[in-house]
Design a protein around this motif. Sequence first.
Motif, PDB file in Angstrom:
ATOM      1  N   VAL A   1     -19.012 -23.165   0.191  1.00 15.31           N
ATOM      2  CA  VAL A   1     -18.713 -22.369  -0.864  1.00 15.31           C
ATOM      3  C   VAL A   1     -17.634 -21.632  -0.652  1.00 15.31           C
ATOM      4  CG1 VAL A   1     -21.212 -22.301  -1.527  1.00 15.31           C
ATOM      5  CG2 VAL A   1     -20.238 -20.532  -0.310  1.00 15.31           C
ATOM      6  N   ASN A   2     -16.948 -21.345  -1.807  1.00 13.41           N
ATOM      7  CA  ASN A   2     -15.936 -20.146  -1.673  1.00 13.41           C
ATOM      8  C   ASN A   2     -16.265 -18.750  -1.440  1.00 13.41           C
ATOM      9  OD1 ASN A   2     -13.447 -18.652  -2.006  1.00 13.41           O
ATOM     10  ND2 ASN A   2     -12.792 -20.066  -3.706  1.00 13.41           N
ATOM     11  N   VAL A   3     -15.818 -18.297  -0.247  1.00 14.11           N
ATOM     12  CA  VAL A   3     -16.371 -17.030   0.169  1.00 14.11           C
ATOM     13  C   VAL A   3     -16.282 -15.782  -0.821  1.00 14.11           C
ATOM     14  CG1 VAL A   3     -16.094 -15.094   1.928  1.00 14.11           C
ATOM     15  CG2 VAL A   3     -16.036 -17.606   2.593  1.00 14.11           C
ATOM     16  N   ASP A   4     -15.016 -15.909  -1.585  1.00 18.06           N
ATOM     17  CA  ASP A   4     -14.656 -14.983  -2.686  1.00 18.06           C
ATOM     18  C   ASP A   4     -15.607 -15.168  -3.647  1.00 18.06           C
ATOM     19  OD1 ASP A   4     -12.277 -14.593  -1.364  1.00 18.06           O
ATOM     20  OD2 ASP A   4     -11.094 -15.960  -2.530  1.00 18.06           O
ATOM     21  N   GLU A   5     -16.107 -15.977  -3.873  1.00 18.66           N
ATOM     22  CA  GLU A   5     -17.473 -15.971  -4.692  1.00 18.66           C
ATOM     23  C   GLU A   5     -18.702 -15.024  -4.619  1.00 18.66           C
ATOM     24  OE1 GLU A   5     -18.770 -19.893  -6.514  1.00 18.66           O
ATOM     25  OE2 GLU A   5     -17.221 -20.764  -5.335  1.00 18.66           O
ATOM     26  N   LEU A   6     -18.714 -14.808  -3.226  1.00 21.25           N
ATOM     27  CA  LEU A   6     -19.647 -13.903  -2.846  1.00 21.25           C
ATOM     28  C   LEU A   6     -19.387 -12.593  -3.047  1.00 21.25           C
ATOM     29  CD1 LEU A   6     -20.308 -15.804   0.710  1.00 21.25           C
ATOM     30  CD2 LEU A   6     -21.974 -15.672  -1.102  1.00 21.25           C
ATOM     31  N   SER A   7     -18.192 -12.223  -3.435  1.00 16.48           N
ATOM     32  CA  SER A   7     -17.942 -10.740  -3.765  1.00 16.48           C
ATOM     33  C   SER A   7     -18.593 -10.070  -4.347  1.00 16.48           C
ATOM     34  CB  SER A   7     -16.495 -10.444  -4.151  1.00 16.48           C
ATOM     35  OG  SER A   7     -16.306 -11.586  -5.467  1.00 16.48           O
ATOM     36  N   GLN A   8     -19.425 -10.752  -5.628  1.00 15.14           N
ATOM     37  CA  GLN A   8     -20.345 -10.087  -6.549  1.00 15.14           C
ATOM     38  C   GLN A   8     -21.713  -9.510  -6.041  1.00 15.14           C
ATOM     39  OE1 GLN A   8     -21.825 -12.874  -9.395  1.00 15.14           O
ATOM     40  NE2 GLN A   8     -20.933 -14.525  -8.314  1.00 15.14           N
ATOM     41  N   PHE A   9     -22.006  -9.697  -4.802  1.00 17.52           N
ATOM     42  CA  PHE A   9     -23.192  -9.468  -3.880  1.00 17.52           C
ATOM     43  C   PHE A   9     -22.834  -8.506  -2.855  1.00 17.52           C
ATOM     44  CE2 PHE A   9     -23.986 -13.487  -5.824  1.00 17.52           C
ATOM     45  CZ  PHE A   9     -25.030 -13.376  -6.508  1.00 17.52           C
ATOM     46  N   ASN A  10     -23.930  -7.706  -2.304  1.00 22.43           N
ATOM     47  CA  ASN A  10     -23.722  -6.995  -1.099  1.00 22.43           C
ATOM     48  C   ASN A  10     -23.901  -7.656   0.041  1.00 22.43           C
ATOM     49  OD1 ASN A  10     -23.187  -4.771   0.778  1.00 22.43           O
ATOM     50  ND2 ASN A  10     -25.333  -3.975   0.389  1.00 22.43           N
ATOM     51  N   VAL A  11     -22.772  -8.241   0.338  1.00 22.55           N
ATOM     52  CA  VAL A  11     -22.868  -9.263   1.319  1.00 22.55           C
ATOM     53  C   VAL A  11     -22.882  -8.639   2.749  1.00 22.55           C
ATOM     54  CG1 VAL A  11     -21.570 -11.608   2.595  1.00 22.55           C
ATOM     55  CG2 VAL A  11     -21.743 -11.320  -0.101  1.00 22.55           C
ATOM     56  N   ILE A  12     -23.683  -8.902   3.864  1.00 27.04           N
ATOM     57  CA  ILE A  12     -23.736  -8.431   5.221  1.00 27.04           C
ATOM     58  C   ILE A  12     -22.802  -9.311   6.059  1.00 27.04           C
ATOM     59  CG2 ILE A  12     -24.966  -7.524   7.222  1.00 27.04           C
ATOM     60  CD1 ILE A  12     -27.296  -7.157   5.172  1.00 27.04           C
ATOM     61  N   GLU A  13     -23.153 -10.579   5.868  1.00 35.22           N
ATOM     62  CA  GLU A  13     -22.647 -11.718   6.750  1.00 35.22           C
ATOM     63  C   GLU A  13     -22.248 -12.916   5.814  1.00 35.22           C
ATOM     64  OE1 GLU A  13     -24.895 -12.742   9.909  1.00 35.22           O
ATOM     65  OE2 GLU A  13     -25.115 -10.544  10.687  1.00 35.22           O
ATOM     66  N   GLY A  14     -21.007 -13.441   5.951  1.00 37.19           N
ATOM     67  CA  GLY A  14     -20.999 -14.453   5.025  1.00 37.19           C
ATOM     68  C   GLY A  14     -20.134 -15.596   5.577  1.00 37.19           C
ATOM     69  N   ASN A  15     -20.080 -16.810   5.259  1.00 38.22           N
ATOM     70  CA  ASN A  15     -18.945 -17.884   5.487  1.00 38.22           C
ATOM     71  C   ASN A  15     -19.370 -18.936   4.510  1.00 38.22           C
ATOM     72  OD1 ASN A  15     -20.922 -19.852   6.802  1.00 38.22           O
ATOM     73  ND2 ASN A  15     -21.394 -18.049   8.322  1.00 38.22           N
TER      74      ASN A  15
END
Length: 327
Positions: free
Chosen positions: A265-279
């Motif tokens: 997935v595009n990591v930028d899409e995770l910006s709407q959540f409080n992401v601790i770790e993401g890839n």
Amino acid sequence: MNEDIITVRDLKKVFRVHIKEEEGIISSLKLLFKREYKNITAVDNLSMRVKNGEIRGLIGPNGAGKSTTIKMLSGILFPTEGSVDVMGFTPWLEREEYVRHIGVVLGQKSQLLWDLPPSDSFLLNKQMYKIHNETFKKNLDYFKQILDIHEVVKRPVRNLSLGERMKCELVCAMLHDPKLVYLDEPTIGLDVFAKDSIRTFIKNINREKKVTFILTTHDLDDIENLCENITIINKGTIAYDDSIETLKKYYSNKKTIEIKFSRPVNVDELSQFNVIEGNPGSAKIQIDLSQSDLQGEVYKILSVFPVQDINIESIGIDEVIKQVYSQ
């Protein structure tokens, strides 16, 4: 109610260090004639109390001031300001008498004689602390029994494993029946079995002999297994000073959602959540139940991302402490 064995008020330690801004021989020669200095505050107005008979965890990131605090409490360092009362002693002013009542174990430094068996170091400590023969034999037999080191103490220290050496270090620190023991990283580098043995030893001594322990460690399993209360130091000041259970309750509304994606997935899409770790392949999202609905957040995640697997769990003590550090 247990009385305080340690009372620390407004403790401060400032180190004066010289500055070398340039590299090279010429810069080093200049320092022989003129030096510039700056002050570094390692401990800043620290106050705390420790009850008699407790196991207190003293934790914090590298450079937080833990070791400097321990050195002042044990009388090795003089503070710049503040006061310390340990069992009625001011450690750095009454050190000769004070050290008869404490034990110190440094995980990265040894008090054992390298080429001799630990039993010889034990005899040396017997003489230094003027331990009576009966007390010495009784304590040594007891420690050898609960640590299972009957044969270990007969071999030269250089031939012992790290775990075996650390067990013998603990014996050295405990032979004279101290009321208070400082443990600085006692399980560092040890395997799972050695750590378990040392933790069991500490709990037994605390329960049976009512010895107070001050434990510094980066291993949070040590804290969860041994301590009821913890003091978190960050940048020389106390960030938290209370029970582990209170700390957990403080963060009881926090949940961690671990997601594994079925495709990148595009990591930028995770910006709407409080992401601790993401890839692109996975993410760890933290939510606060006082502000968000768990069911709603999970539904939102499932509707937005191609989820292959999802796991929801309470925030771990390691994550709790990391957040305290960051704050």
